[in-house]
Write a protein that holds these residues in place. Structure first.
Motif, PDB file in Angstrom:
ATOM      1  N   GLY A 187      32.836  48.499  37.206  1.00 16.39           N
ATOM      2  CA  GLY A 187      31.564  48.048  37.129  1.00 16.39           C
ATOM      3  C   GLY A 187      31.309  46.459  37.871  1.00 16.39           C
ATOM      4  N   TYR A 188      32.307  46.308  38.286  1.00 20.10           N
ATOM      5  CA  TYR A 188      32.211  45.013  39.232  1.00 20.10           C
ATOM      6  C   TYR A 188      33.390  44.842  39.983  1.00 20.10           C
ATOM      7  N   PRO A 189      33.507  44.075  41.032  1.00 16.31           N
ATOM      8  CA  PRO A 189      34.601  43.995  42.140  1.00 16.31           C
ATOM      9  C   PRO A 189      35.820  43.422  41.597  1.00 16.31           C
ATOM     10  N   ILE A 190      36.881  44.304  41.764  1.00 19.01           N
ATOM     11  CA  ILE A 190      38.067  44.032  41.272  1.00 19.01           C
ATOM     12  C   ILE A 190      38.610  42.683  42.214  1.00 19.01           C
ATOM     13  N   GLU A 191      38.051  42.499  43.419  1.00 21.00           N
ATOM     14  CA  GLU A 191      38.443  41.414  44.006  1.00 21.00           C
ATOM     15  C   GLU A 191      37.943  39.983  43.438  1.00 21.00           C
ATOM     16  N   LYS A 192      36.896  40.021  42.978  1.00 24.08           N
ATOM     17  CA  LYS A 192      36.239  38.958  42.338  1.00 24.08           C
ATOM     18  C   LYS A 192      36.913  38.566  40.947  1.00 24.08           C
ATOM     19  N   ARG A 193      37.472  39.489  40.225  1.00 22.46           N
ATOM     20  CA  ARG A 193      38.351  39.328  38.979  1.00 22.46           C
ATOM     21  C   ARG A 193      39.707  38.882  39.461  1.00 22.46           C
ATOM     22  N   GLY A 194      40.236  39.227  40.769  1.00 27.62           N
ATOM     23  CA  GLY A 194      41.516  38.823  41.022  1.00 27.62           C
ATOM     24  C   GLY A 194      41.492  37.160  41.412  1.00 27.62           C
ATOM     25  N   ILE A 195      40.204  37.024  41.972  1.00 22.92           N
ATOM     26  CA  ILE A 195      40.095  35.442  42.428  1.00 22.92           C
ATOM     27  C   ILE A 195      40.029  34.618  41.161  1.00 22.92           C
ATOM     28  N   TYR A 196      39.268  35.144  40.095  1.00 24.94           N
ATOM     29  CA  TYR A 196      39.210  34.483  38.888  1.00 24.94           C
ATOM     30  C   TYR A 196      40.637  34.222  38.157  1.00 24.94           C
ATOM     31  N   TYR A 197      41.408  35.214  38.025  1.00 25.76           N
ATOM     32  CA  TYR A 197      42.787  35.139  37.455  1.00 25.76           C
ATOM     33  C   TYR A 197      43.569  34.157  38.532  1.00 25.76           C
ATOM     34  N   LEU A 198      43.499  34.318  39.740  1.00 22.66           N
ATOM     35  CA  LEU A 198      44.227  33.242  40.423  1.00 22.66           C
ATOM     36  C   LEU A 198      43.866  31.843  40.021  1.00 22.66           C
ATOM     37  N   ALA A 199      42.574  31.644  40.050  1.00 20.77           N
ATOM     38  CA  ALA A 199      42.071  30.085  39.620  1.00 20.77           C
ATOM     39  C   ALA A 199      42.494  29.780  38.291  1.00 20.77           C
ATOM     40  N   ARG A 200      42.686  30.671  37.211  1.00 20.36           N
ATOM     41  CA  ARG A 200      43.006  30.243  35.869  1.00 20.36           C
ATOM     42  C   ARG A 200      44.580  30.113  35.841  1.00 20.36           C
TER      43      ARG A 200
END
Length: 356
Positions: free
Chosen positions: A130-143
């Motif tokens: 329901g959302y781009p996995i790529e964006k979630r991955g970038i968020y996880y990297l930032a955290r």
């Protein structure tokens, strides 16, 4: 290519995985195995290019594993300091890293200074949630990056930040055209105005890898880009296939202790998987084994030798199915030995019996 030595713990985890659908707690237990991680990291982390899987196993900090570490703002570092109000006020929901750990960065470490990579491995069932996995991955990297700051004291500050790698293994709902592909993302210096010289290590802090599977059958060729990685992950994520342990053994060496294979037959995980698979193969071939009795036999003792009829039905199905696939007789006999704990002589006798 030199294979890492397989431990009994890893074999046990693989046996449990053989009885699962590929993305539950048992699969994550397999990912905890240094041997398995080393194969994945060797193919996905640029800092490990040129190193053997055995060397990479030594790079992994075994005491750094963190399961279900919180990703949400202000929470990845709560063990070290109170929540940061800048993050808490965002009011975001709680989410978790699946498998977070540290491993040595061999390109930056010296005999006196250890520099780590902060790695996050995320097995995912759904590539289209329901959302781009790529964006979630970038968020996880930032955290993951921001969570390092509490570890810095005195004048070190931002200069002590270490590179973060996030590896996502997506199993299902992958568009047909994108199946069995891998994408690599990083932070690059794209343009300069005027003379400047910035060390790559001062900005190369993110690495995102998206691995897309998509089908229980991987028909890639050894000449294909990414073949070694995709074949290995396909076996782990779709573990019911007949060649599950055979495939894994191409990457991890279990030969040092011959008792491991005997134990693999006695223990319930792999035994039940083989028996249930034999039932399914038999059903497709018109050999009705009887699901309820067969599964019950497998569950009670992971292929209890005394239940001869259920065991022989499974062996018969394996032999006939492999013969249809034009598998050489010697390979089938070896499978009978490994899967059912038979001597060479007994395996040959069963092969002759069922090959008819």
């Amino acid at each position: 290519m030199t294979k890492p030595d397989g431990s009994m713990e890893t074999l046990s985890a693989l046996q449990a995985t053989a009885d699962t659908r590929g993305l539950d707690a048992q699969s994550k237990a397999v990912l905890y195995s240094p041997e398995v991680l080393a194969v994945i990291l060797q193919e996905t982390v640029s800092e490990y290019r040129g190193f053997s899987a055995r060397e990479i196993m030594d790079f992994i900090e075994k005491d750094s594993f963190s399961e279900s570490a919180e990703v949400s703002p202000g929470r990845t570092n709560t063990r070290l300091r109170a929540d940061s109000p800048e993050f808490v006020q965002l009011g975001e929901k709680t989410s978790f890293f699946d498998l977070a750990f540290r491993a040595k960065n061999p390109l930056l470490s010296t005999s006196r200074v250890l520099v780590n990579l902060h790695i996050d491995l995320e097995p995912q069932k759904d590539y289209r949630p329901g959302y781009p996995i790529e964006k979630r991955g970038i968020y996880y990297l930032a955290r993951r990056l921001s969570s390092q700051l509490p570890l810095a004291t005195g004048s070190s500050g931002y200069g002590s930040l270490e590179k973060c790698c996030s590896i996502w293994i997506c199993r299902d709902r992958v568009p047909v055209k994108e199946r069995y592909s891998v994408s690599f993302y990083g932070f690059e210096n794209t343009r300069n105005l005027g003379p400047c010289s910035v060390r790559r290590q001062d900005f190369d802090l993110f690495s995102l890898v998206i691995i897309r599977l998509g089908s229980s059958s991987y028909d890639g060729s050894p000449d294909d880009s990414g073949y070694r990685l995709l074949r290995f992950l396909n076996a782990l994520m779709y573990p019911h296939r007949r060649d599950f342990m055979d495939t894994v053994s191409d990457y991890i060496d279990f030969s040092a202790n011959t008792e491991l294979w005997k134990e693999a037959v006695r223990m319930s995980g792999l035994g039940e998987s083989i028996l249930e698979e034999g039932i399914e193969i038999g059903r497709r071939s018109g050999i009705e084994i009887g699901r309820r009795s067969g599964i019950e036999i497998g569950r009670r003792s992971g292929i209890e030798i005394g239940h001869k009829s259920g065991l022989e039905d499974a062996m018969c199905s394996l032999v006939q199915f492999d013969l249809k696939d034009s598998i050489p007789a010697d390979s089938i006999i070896s499978k009978l030995q490994n899967y059912f704990g038979l001597s060479r002589e007994s395996a040959e006798q069963y092969f002759r019996k069922f090959a008819r």
